[in-house]
Design an enzyme around this catalytic site. Sequence first.
Site, mmCIF file in Angstrom:
data_model
loop_
_atom_site.group_PDB
_atom_site.id
_atom_site.type_symbol
_atom_site.label_atom_id
_atom_site.label_comp_id
_atom_site.label_asym_id
_atom_site.label_seq_id
_atom_site.Cartn_x
_atom_site.Cartn_y
_atom_site.Cartn_z
ATOM 1 N N GLY A 33 0.835 -1.214 0.000
ATOM 2 C CA GLY A 33 0.000 0.000 0.000
ATOM 3 C C GLY A 33 0.861 1.252 0.000
ATOM 4 N N THR A 38 -1.147 3.324 7.923
ATOM 5 C CA THR A 38 -2.460 3.909 8.216
ATOM 6 C C THR A 38 -2.380 5.256 8.930
ATOM 7 N N LYS A 48 -6.796 14.154 12.727
ATOM 8 C CA LYS A 48 -6.646 15.231 13.706
ATOM 9 C C LYS A 48 -6.358 16.563 13.023
ATOM 10 N N GLY A 175 -22.219 3.331 12.039
ATOM 11 C CA GLY A 175 -21.328 2.895 13.121
ATOM 12 C C GLY A 175 -21.366 3.905 14.250
ATOM 13 N N GLY A 176 -21.006 3.448 15.453
ATOM 14 C CA GLY A 176 -21.078 4.349 16.607
ATOM 15 C C GLY A 176 -19.792 4.366 17.401
ATOM 16 N N GLY A 177 -18.656 4.080 16.725
ATOM 17 C CA GLY A 177 -17.377 4.003 17.434
ATOM 18 C C GLY A 177 -16.527 5.248 17.225
ATOM 19 N N ILE A 179 -14.376 6.193 14.824
ATOM 20 C CA ILE A 179 -14.320 6.887 13.530
ATOM 21 C C ILE A 179 -15.619 7.644 13.291
ATOM 22 N N ALA A 180 -16.743 7.033 13.636
ATOM 23 C CA ALA A 180 -18.037 7.702 13.484
ATOM 24 C C ALA A 180 -18.048 8.994 14.299
ATOM 25 N N HIS A 450 -3.753 26.590 39.969
ATOM 26 C CA HIS A 450 -5.067 27.228 40.052
ATOM 27 C C HIS A 450 -5.109 28.407 39.098
HETATM 28 C C1 LIG Z 1 -9.402 7.092 10.599
HETATM 29 C C2 LIG Z 1 -8.466 6.563 11.665
HETATM 30 C C3 LIG Z 1 -8.074 7.393 12.694
HETATM 31 C C4 LIG Z 1 -7.226 6.903 13.684
HETATM 32 N N1 LIG Z 1 -6.870 7.744 14.702
HETATM 33 C C5 LIG Z 1 -6.065 7.294 15.682
HETATM 34 C C6 LIG Z 1 -5.672 8.151 16.751
HETATM 35 O O1 LIG Z 1 -6.053 9.316 16.809
HETATM 36 N N2 LIG Z 1 -4.855 7.658 17.692
HETATM 37 C C7 LIG Z 1 -4.414 6.360 17.665
HETATM 38 O O2 LIG Z 1 -3.679 5.939 18.567
HETATM 39 N N3 LIG Z 1 -4.761 5.517 16.654
HETATM 40 C C8 LIG Z 1 -5.568 5.961 15.673
HETATM 41 N N4 LIG Z 1 -5.918 5.121 14.645
HETATM 42 C C9 LIG Z 1 -5.383 3.746 14.638
HETATM 43 C C10 LIG Z 1 -3.942 3.724 14.083
HETATM 44 O O3 LIG Z 1 -3.924 4.376 12.834
HETATM 45 C C11 LIG Z 1 -3.466 2.285 13.941
HETATM 46 O O4 LIG Z 1 -3.574 1.637 15.186
HETATM 47 C C12 LIG Z 1 -1.998 2.215 13.512
HETATM 48 O O5 LIG Z 1 -1.768 3.014 12.383
HETATM 49 C C13 LIG Z 1 -1.600 0.764 13.225
HETATM 50 O O6 LIG Z 1 -0.266 0.726 12.801
HETATM 51 P P1 LIG Z 1 0.381 -0.607 12.207
HETATM 52 O O7 LIG Z 1 1.820 -0.303 12.028
HETATM 53 O O8 LIG Z 1 -0.041 -1.759 13.011
HETATM 54 O O9 LIG Z 1 -0.325 -0.803 10.795
HETATM 55 P P2 LIG Z 1 -0.356 0.123 9.494
HETATM 56 O O10 LIG Z 1 0.127 1.495 9.748
HETATM 57 O O11 LIG Z 1 -1.712 -0.053 8.935
HETATM 58 O O12 LIG Z 1 0.720 -0.553 8.519
HETATM 59 C C14 LIG Z 1 0.495 -1.765 7.911
HETATM 60 C C15 LIG Z 1 1.043 -1.714 6.507
HETATM 61 O O13 LIG Z 1 1.120 -3.056 6.024
HETATM 62 C C16 LIG Z 1 0.797 -3.069 4.657
HETATM 63 N N5 LIG Z 1 0.334 -4.433 4.339
HETATM 64 C C17 LIG Z 1 -0.761 -5.050 4.813
HETATM 65 N N6 LIG Z 1 -0.831 -6.313 4.356
HETATM 66 C C18 LIG Z 1 0.254 -6.491 3.586
HETATM 67 C C19 LIG Z 1 0.737 -7.582 2.831
HETATM 68 N N7 LIG Z 1 0.111 -8.760 2.783
HETATM 69 N N8 LIG Z 1 1.869 -7.413 2.099
HETATM 70 C C20 LIG Z 1 2.526 -6.223 2.124
HETATM 71 N N9 LIG Z 1 2.119 -5.169 2.828
HETATM 72 C C21 LIG Z 1 1.002 -5.290 3.560
HETATM 73 C C22 LIG Z 1 -0.272 -2.010 4.504
HETATM 74 O O14 LIG Z 1 -0.306 -1.514 3.180
HETATM 75 C C23 LIG Z 1 0.158 -0.960 5.519
HETATM 76 O O15 LIG Z 1 0.891 0.098 4.922
HETATM 77 C C24 LIG Z 1 -6.749 5.572 13.630
HETATM 78 C C25 LIG Z 1 -7.134 4.736 12.572
HETATM 79 C C26 LIG Z 1 -7.980 5.222 11.598
HETATM 80 C C27 LIG Z 1 -8.373 4.330 10.460
HETATM 81 N N1 LIG Z 2 -8.740 8.502 18.286
HETATM 82 C C1 LIG Z 2 -8.375 7.257 18.094
HETATM 83 O O1 LIG Z 2 -7.554 6.680 18.818
HETATM 84 C C2 LIG Z 2 -8.962 6.486 16.943
HETATM 85 C C3 LIG Z 2 -9.687 7.142 15.955
HETATM 86 C C4 LIG Z 2 -10.218 6.372 14.924
HETATM 87 C C5 LIG Z 2 -9.992 5.007 14.888
HETATM 88 N N2 LIG Z 2 -9.274 4.426 15.867
HETATM 89 C C6 LIG Z 2 -9.066 2.968 15.881
HETATM 90 O O2 LIG Z 2 -9.631 2.392 14.736
HETATM 91 C C7 LIG Z 2 -10.538 1.375 15.117
HETATM 92 C C8 LIG Z 2 -11.658 1.297 14.138
HETATM 93 O O3 LIG Z 2 -12.561 2.392 14.305
HETATM 94 P P1 LIG Z 2 -14.117 2.196 14.059
HETATM 95 O O4 LIG Z 2 -14.821 3.409 14.524
HETATM 96 O O5 LIG Z 2 -14.323 1.703 12.671
HETATM 97 O O6 LIG Z 2 -14.424 0.946 14.987
HETATM 98 P P2 LIG Z 2 -15.053 0.816 16.454
HETATM 99 O O7 LIG Z 2 -14.806 -0.567 16.864
HETATM 100 O O8 LIG Z 2 -14.616 1.942 17.332
HETATM 101 O O9 LIG Z 2 -16.614 1.024 16.200
HETATM 102 C C9 LIG Z 2 -17.320 0.215 15.299
HETATM 103 C C10 LIG Z 2 -18.798 0.526 15.394
HETATM 104 O O10 LIG Z 2 -19.491 -0.151 14.353
HETATM 105 C C11 LIG Z 2 -20.561 -0.922 14.892
HETATM 106 N N3 LIG Z 2 -20.741 -2.079 14.001
HETATM 107 C C12 LIG Z 2 -19.958 -3.167 13.891
HETATM 108 N N4 LIG Z 2 -20.395 -3.964 12.895
HETATM 109 C C13 LIG Z 2 -21.477 -3.355 12.360
HETATM 110 C C14 LIG Z 2 -22.346 -3.652 11.296
HETATM 111 N N5 LIG Z 2 -22.212 -4.764 10.573
HETATM 112 N N6 LIG Z 2 -23.345 -2.779 11.019
HETATM 113 C C15 LIG Z 2 -23.496 -1.644 11.735
HETATM 114 N N7 LIG Z 2 -22.677 -1.292 12.754
HETATM 115 C C16 LIG Z 2 -21.695 -2.142 13.056
HETATM 116 C C17 LIG Z 2 -20.136 -1.244 16.307
HETATM 117 O O11 LIG Z 2 -21.231 -1.527 17.116
HETATM 118 C C18 LIG Z 2 -19.436 0.076 16.693
HETATM 119 O O12 LIG Z 2 -20.374 1.046 17.065
HETATM 120 C C19 LIG Z 2 -10.979 1.751 16.530
HETATM 121 O O13 LIG Z 2 -11.364 0.619 17.267
HETATM 122 C C20 LIG Z 2 -9.765 2.402 17.098
HETATM 123 O O14 LIG Z 2 -8.977 1.451 17.748
HETATM 124 C C21 LIG Z 2 -8.754 5.138 16.898
#
Ligand SMILES: Cc1cc2nc3c(=O)[nH]c(=O)nc-3n(C[C@H](O)[C@H](O)[C@H](O)COP(=O)(O)OP(=O)(O)OC[C@H]3O[C@@H](n4cnc5c(N)ncnc54)[C@H](O)[C@@H]3O)c2cc1C
Ligand SMILES: NC(=O)c1ccc[n+]([C@@H]2O[C@H](COP(=O)([O-])OP(=O)(O)OC[C@H]3O[C@@H](n4cnc5c(N)ncnc54)[C@H](O)[C@@H]3O)[C@@H](O)[C@H]2O)c1
Length: 467
Positions: A33, A38, A48, A175-177, A179-180, A450
């Site tokens: 990718g 990510t 952010k 979704g209600g987590g 990202i939502a 304070h």
């Molecule tokens: C919208 C969003 C907001 C988020 N906000 C926060 C936040 O505010 N704070 C926080 O702590 N976390 C946040 N997260 C979660 C955080 O981004 C992830 O926990 C973190 O980036 C995971 O890092 P990683 O190194 O495990 O994986 P990644 O960074 O996803 O790296 C994995 C890499 O492996 C590659 N890959 C996968 N499969 C293969 C394969 N078979 N062959 C070759 N390459 C492959 C992918 O292309 C990717 O580049 C957020 C996630 C999302 C989606």
């Molecule tokens: N600020 C941060 O740290 C941050 C920000 C964004 C994402 N993340 C990470 O990324 C992960 C993914 O985020 P997310 O919001 O997608 O997941 P989440 O697990 O936080 O929430 C998923 C939501 O989707 C609902 N759901 C699950 N399956 C469903 C279905 N089939 N139909 C309808 N609703 C369904 C769940 O009940 C829940 O409300 C998080 O768990 C978190 O660890 C972290």
Amino acid sequence: MTHYDLAVIGSGSGNTLISPEWADRKVVLVDGGTFGGTCLNVGCIPTKMYVYPAQLAAAAGESSRLGVDLTLDRVRWSDIRDRIFTRIDAISSGGRAYRADELENVTLIEEYVRLTGETSFETASGDLVTADQVVIAAGSRAVLPEIPGISLPQVHTSDTVMRLQDRPRRLLIVGGGYIAAEFAHVFGSFGTDVTIAVRSGGMLRQLDETVSEAFTEHAARQWDLRLDTDVTGITANDDGSVTVRLSGPAGAVDLEVDAVLMAVGRTPNTDRLGASDAGLDLHDDGRLAVDEYQRVLRDGRPVEGLWSLGDVSSAHQLKHVANHEAKIVAHNLLHPEALRASDHRFVPSAVFSHPQAASVGMTEEEALLHAEASGTTIVTAVQHYGSTAYGWAMEDTQGFAKIIAERSTGRILGAHILGHEASMIIQPLIQAMSFGLDARSMARGQYWIHPALTEVVENALLNLALD
Ligand SMILES: Cc1cc2nc3c(=O)[nH]c(=O)nc-3n(C[C@H](O)[C@H](O)[C@H](O)COP(=O)(O)OP(=O)(O)OC[C@H]3O[C@@H](n4cnc5c(N)ncnc54)[C@H](O)[C@@H]3O)c2cc1C
Ligand SMILES: NC(=O)c1ccc[n+]([C@@H]2O[C@H](COP(=O)([O-])OP(=O)(O)OC[C@H]3O[C@@H](n4cnc5c(N)ncnc54)[C@H](O)[C@@H]3O)[C@@H](O)[C@H]2O)c1
């Protein structure tokens, strides 16, 4: 076939493993990718960078009750988007160039790979790679439920919604987590009509119930929140919009929107990696099983030379956890005789929505179970921002800090904060829990500035009915 000393699959947190200590060894970094993974490209950082301007935009609607009448003239979506991604794309391409071109001992393979054995894999174009040590850092990806219409171009995940050409006038978030909650804040503050469809009865249900309930109430005031609601189908309309069929307490309802954001969780990339075919142990949710040293398990035993970190193997899909595990793996790869264990005791998290929610340790429900199992008693204090001087300054009506502790020892078991800058205010509690500071010592053994908002934490600690 090419053999390496070290192979790292995934350039997110995995990229940090290639330190100067590897300079005299052959290393391969593999990513199919976008370089950097990510967090950098589609996760924490760009979200952010949207949340901050969203806070500025939201201020216009909130300041008049303090006597400051602001008007929001315009949100320049394309300017915000281009500013964010000009910066981020440059970091990604700079990191890629460094690995691809500047280090003689490092090879970058830009293809997806599948495991062919415990420490070997095949690239999509058919090359076989083996290594003495392999680190799986392949992350997770957004889940897309099987709903008719899910492949329409108006349906997005967090991977694509931040790069939309135009800000949608009407957005449905499913979704209600995390990202939502975060994207509802961003798009809602920018002026989009946001509807949220949540399958269950509340938002942020993984958090402490007090926080989840309060956040759900605030969400319902800001956005069109449909609880106990499923999406059953999406159809395209001639004008470019889509009609979404919702099934909820009022039966089946059609909703017309310009875009849909699916935010229903993320699944570890073990399936695409062929981890199960390679015989590796998986948890029920599909993530790789690892031991405390981040060694991948097969039949419950660590596989020689195979490590994992981050979303692909962690119970916490959080960047600070992936970073911590990467540091542990970095050490263990180089010091097999003195392995270090990862520490998942007090993993904090924050939701950067409106209001913010931050959490560390046990929820009240978990603490009650802990008390029952250990024969102890817990005490809980909830302190509202509005009861402190800074809260008066803000005329705050929503923020609070909830702290849960063991009554006899004062050991802090959990802390949950909802409100302005919760992600920062919680840090002293994370520190106290990590270093074993009890609630009484924490409250009384230091000055609290304070009238800073941290007084809400001080007062919550003082209000715990400890022995
Ligand atoms: C919208 C969003 C907001 C988020 N906000 C926060 C936040 O505010 N704070 C926080 O702590 N976390 C946040 N997260 C979660 C955080 O981004 C992830 O926990 C973190 O980036 C995971 O890092 P990683 O190194 O495990 O994986 P990644 O960074 O996803 O790296 C994995 C890499 O492996 C590659 N890959 C996968 N499969 C293969 C394969 N078979 N062959 C070759 N390459 C492959 C992918 O292309 C990717 O580049 C957020 C996630 C999302 C989606
Ligand atoms: N600020 C941060 O740290 C941050 C920000 C964004 C994402 N993340 C990470 O990324 C992960 C993914 O985020 P997310 O919001 O997608 O997941 P989440 O697990 O936080 O929430 C998923 C939501 O989707 C609902 N759901 C699950 N399956 C469903 C279905 N089939 N139909 C309808 N609703 C369904 C769940 O009940 C829940 O409300 C998080 O768990 C978190 O660890 C972290």
